[in-house]
Design a protein around this motif. Structure first.
Motif, PDB file in Angstrom:
ATOM      1  N   ILE A   3       0.869  -1.168   0.000  1.00  0.00           N
ATOM      2  CA  ILE A   3       0.000   0.000   0.000  1.00  0.00           C
ATOM      3  C   ILE A   3       0.911   1.225   0.000  1.00  0.00           C
ATOM      4  N   SER A   4       0.658   2.146  -0.924  1.00  0.00           N
ATOM      5  CA  SER A   4       1.569   3.290  -1.070  1.00  0.00           C
ATOM      6  C   SER A   4       1.437   4.256   0.094  1.00  0.00           C
ATOM      7  N   GLU A   5       2.488   5.045   0.228  1.00  0.00           N
ATOM      8  CA  GLU A   5       2.529   6.073   1.266  1.00  0.00           C
ATOM      9  C   GLU A   5       1.317   7.007   1.156  1.00  0.00           C
ATOM     10  N   GLY A   6       0.707   7.329   2.308  1.00  0.00           N
ATOM     11  CA  GLY A   6      -0.372   8.297   2.314  1.00  0.00           C
ATOM     12  C   GLY A   6      -1.713   7.757   1.866  1.00  0.00           C
ATOM     13  N   PHE A   7      -1.766   6.470   1.522  1.00  0.00           N
ATOM     14  CA  PHE A   7      -3.014   5.945   0.980  1.00  0.00           C
ATOM     15  C   PHE A   7      -4.054   5.691   2.052  1.00  0.00           C
ATOM     16  N   LEU A   8      -3.617   5.205   3.212  1.00  0.00           N
ATOM     17  CA  LEU A   8      -4.573   4.914   4.281  1.00  0.00           C
ATOM     18  C   LEU A   8      -4.823   6.177   5.094  1.00  0.00           C
ATOM     19  N   PRO A   9      -6.080   6.553   5.287  1.00  0.00           N
ATOM     20  CA  PRO A   9      -6.375   7.781   6.021  1.00  0.00           C
ATOM     21  C   PRO A   9      -6.460   7.567   7.529  1.00  0.00           C
ATOM     22  N   TRP A  13      -4.264   3.915   9.574  1.00  0.00           N
ATOM     23  CA  TRP A  13      -2.831   3.577   9.527  1.00  0.00           C
ATOM     24  C   TRP A  13      -2.263   3.347  10.907  1.00  0.00           C
ATOM     25  N   GLY A 103       5.776   0.944  -1.015  1.00  0.00           N
ATOM     26  CA  GLY A 103       5.251   1.140   0.328  1.00  0.00           C
ATOM     27  C   GLY A 103       5.635   2.480   0.892  1.00  0.00           C
ATOM     28  N   GLY A 104       5.496   2.639   2.212  1.00  0.00           N
ATOM     29  CA  GLY A 104       5.791   3.932   2.811  1.00  0.00           C
ATOM     30  C   GLY A 104       5.876   3.851   4.307  1.00  0.00           C
ATOM     31  N   PHE A 105       6.027   5.022   4.946  1.00  0.00           N
ATOM     32  CA  PHE A 105       6.173   5.050   6.407  1.00  0.00           C
ATOM     33  C   PHE A 105       4.844   4.877   7.124  1.00  0.00           C
ATOM     34  N   THR A 106       3.838   5.700   6.762  1.00  0.00           N
ATOM     35  CA  THR A 106       2.575   5.588   7.497  1.00  0.00           C
ATOM     36  C   THR A 106       1.885   4.264   7.208  1.00  0.00           C
ATOM     37  N   LEU A 160      -7.840  -2.056   2.668  1.00  0.00           N
ATOM     38  CA  LEU A 160      -8.357  -0.996   1.807  1.00  0.00           C
ATOM     39  C   LEU A 160      -9.858  -0.857   1.986  1.00  0.00           C
ATOM     40  N   PHE A 164     -11.939   2.389   3.089  1.00  0.00           N
ATOM     41  CA  PHE A 164     -12.821   3.007   2.102  1.00  0.00           C
ATOM     42  C   PHE A 164     -14.062   2.146   1.876  1.00  0.00           C
ATOM     43  N   PRO A 165     -15.010   2.157   2.837  1.00  0.00           N
ATOM     44  CA  PRO A 165     -16.209   1.341   2.635  1.00  0.00           C
ATOM     45  C   PRO A 165     -17.083   1.927   1.533  1.00  0.00           C
TER      46      PRO A 165
ATOM     47  N   PHE B  74      -0.750   0.510  -8.798  1.00  0.00           N
ATOM     48  CA  PHE B  74      -1.543   0.241  -7.603  1.00  0.00           C
ATOM     49  C   PHE B  74      -2.437   1.423  -7.273  1.00  0.00           C
ATOM     50  N   ARG B 118      -3.035  12.796  -1.315  1.00  0.00           N
ATOM     51  CA  ARG B 118      -2.302  12.351  -0.129  1.00  0.00           C
ATOM     52  C   ARG B 118      -1.173  11.403  -0.505  1.00  0.00           C
TER      53      ARG B 118
END
Lengths: 231, 261
Positions: A3-9, A13, A103-106, A160, A164-165, B74, B118
């Motif tokens: 999952i890329s950085e910043g994708f999950l709100p 995360w 991927g990313g940090f968050t 995901l 994001f329902p 993705f 984001r």
């Protein structure tokens, strides 16, 4: 499936971090104990981690045209067990974020949960159950790795979907959607990785089965038997 | 696979600036971007970080865009899913596929746009760190953290051996390729398996060798590295502060009226 950085709100995360961190600490505790008992394992674990990284950066021959990478964590789980794989997987994911932009940090927590923890646990459970049931070693390896990949991708879809329902049907509906869309690339990819890992183990058994016996992946009798079948 | 982000970081002019400043800026950007309810803040962060990477850190623009487009497949897939199935409100356009109605509505599109911004903001921050700070510098930071020594030791040794094994893997791959080892799916699977198993056995042997050689050099579970001090200099501190103030200001006006909302 990173999952890329910043994708999950918002809350998601850090929820996934809260789930992953205790497991990582448990893995570190296990690893520390192992290393204090047998100090020669430290460099071995380090090169194992480097091996997972390099393996995951190799391109798999693709069926659909898009390039895809093996996760390598299924193989690591069979070789080193899930607790240590969680720690190594965390380092590998961190390096992948920094060196390869995957991927990313968050989203590290979520990615560790899917690729470093749940995938390897599934692989390990299937591998142990299969070995107990006395199924052919290579078939077990194939199943364990393929199912580990699928578990990883199902968990990513859940992550995901929860974040994001869908308006109609909620998280369940969007889970089906994400899972359905990623299935196009992930189902063949998992089969490829399963086949690849089974082949890798076949070559290792042929060339140097003592390594596997030493890691307690297979007993020396099984190794003998497997080599006999090959020869 | 031949060129990693770390290679650019080693050549970056920003390599010698204070590590904590860079990490602080990156974490600040990532957290601000993720917590923002409007796409303006992440886009602003993306613009600043992108400019900083390309102009100040002298990253070739073409390569930079290529790296940015890496996770694109993705992101684009997921964003499309969100646009179609998230949120309500007025429908903008729609069509029927096999008696199944697909439509994009206002909220869904807004959400998709926000998630996209984001991701872009987060990725530019991540790349700023990855392209200006070599891992060697980050180890100094890692050592200051309270993580167990064995964890840090393993990550440092892993870093070293990643490059050793990448070279081995690449040369094997070239050798296999010129012998038509990747001519179709079947042979490439076989070749890749050979490569991976050789790599595993190589790394296994290497692991045993390192232990012996390190023991011979009095290894006691802690590698000592020389750490250079990197003082904060006035221009970069002022620039960083300016950036922080602008981002906070934009965050403040786009995210409603107050902090405690």
């Amino acid at each position: 499936m990173h999952i890329s950085e910043g994708f999950l709100p918002g809350p998601w995360w850090w929820i996934w971090f809260a789930i992953s961190i205790p497991v990582i600490f448990f893995g570190m505790y296990r690893m520390n104990k192992l290393i204090s008992e047998r100090r020669e394992l430290l460099p071995l674990l380090a090169v194992a981690g480097a091996f997972i990284f390099v393996l995951s950066s190799l391109k798999l021959p693709s069926v659909t045209g898009s390039c895809s990478h093996p996760t390598g964590t299924g193989m690591a789980a069979i070789l080193f067990g899930p607790a240590i794989t969680a720690v190594l997987g965390t380092i590998v994911l961190l390096y992948q974020a920094l060196f390869l932009a995957h991927g990313g940090f968050t989203t590290l927590g979520a990615n560790v949960a899917s690729m470093g923890i749940i995938g390897p646990v599934v692989a390990y459970v299937i591998y142990k159950a299969g070995m107990k049931a006395n199924i052919n070693f290579y078939v077990v390896v194939f199943l364990a790795t393929a199912f580990a990949d699928w578990a990883t991708y199902v968990v990513t879809s859940i992550q995901l979907a929860l974040a994001f329902p869908a308006e109609a049907g909620g998280a369940m509906a969007s889970f089906q959607l994400f899972a359905g869309i990623f299935a196009m690339t992930q189902v063949p990819l998992a089969i490829m990785e399963g086949a690849l890992t089974a082949l890798v183990f076949k070559y290792i058994v042929q060339v140097k089965s003592d390594a596997l016996v030493e890691l307690k992946v297979i007993t020396s009798e099984t190794a003998e038997k497997l080599r006999g079948v090959v020869a | 696979m031949t060129k990693m982000l770390d290679d650019y970081a080693l050549m970056s002019p920003l390599r010698y600036t204070n590590n904590w400043l860079k990490i602080g800026l990156v974490l600040f950007g990532i957290l601000m971007g993720v917590s923002s309810g409007s796409p303006a803040v992440p886009f602003l962060i993306a613009l600043c970080m992108g400019t900083a990477t390309v102009v100040i850190s002298k990253m070739p623009l073409k390569q930079y865009l290529k790296i940015l487009s890496g996770p694109a497949s993705f992101v684009i897939l997921s964003v499309i899913v969100i646009a179609f199935f998230f949120g309500g409100g007025q429908e903008l356009f729609g069509f029927n596929v096999l008696s199944y109605h697909l439509g994009v509505n206002v909220e869904g599109l807004e959400m998709a746009f926000l998630v996209f911004s984001r991701t872009l903001g987060g990725m530019t921050c991540l790349f700023f760190l990855a392209l200006t700070t070599p891992m060697v510098e980050l180890f100094a930071v890692l050592k200051k953290s309270k993580l167990p020594d064995s964890f840090i030791e393993i990550s440092m040794m892993m870093y070293r051996y990643i490059f050793v094994f990448l070279e081995v893997a690449l040369s094997i791959k070239y050798a296999q390729t010129v012998r038509l080892g990747y001519k179709d799916l079947r042979t490439s699977l076989n070749s890749l398996a050979m490569l991976a198993s050789t790599l595993f056995l190589r790394s296994w042997e290497q692991g045993e060798k390192i232990f012996i050689s390190m023991n011979a050099r009095c290894y006691d579970g802690k590698m000592a590295f020389y750490e250079e001090t990197r003082p904060l200099r006035a221009p970069e501190t002022i620039l960083a502060l300016f950036y922080v103030v602008v981002v906070v200001f934009v965050w403040y006006i786009t995210n409603g009226t107050g902090w405690m909302r």
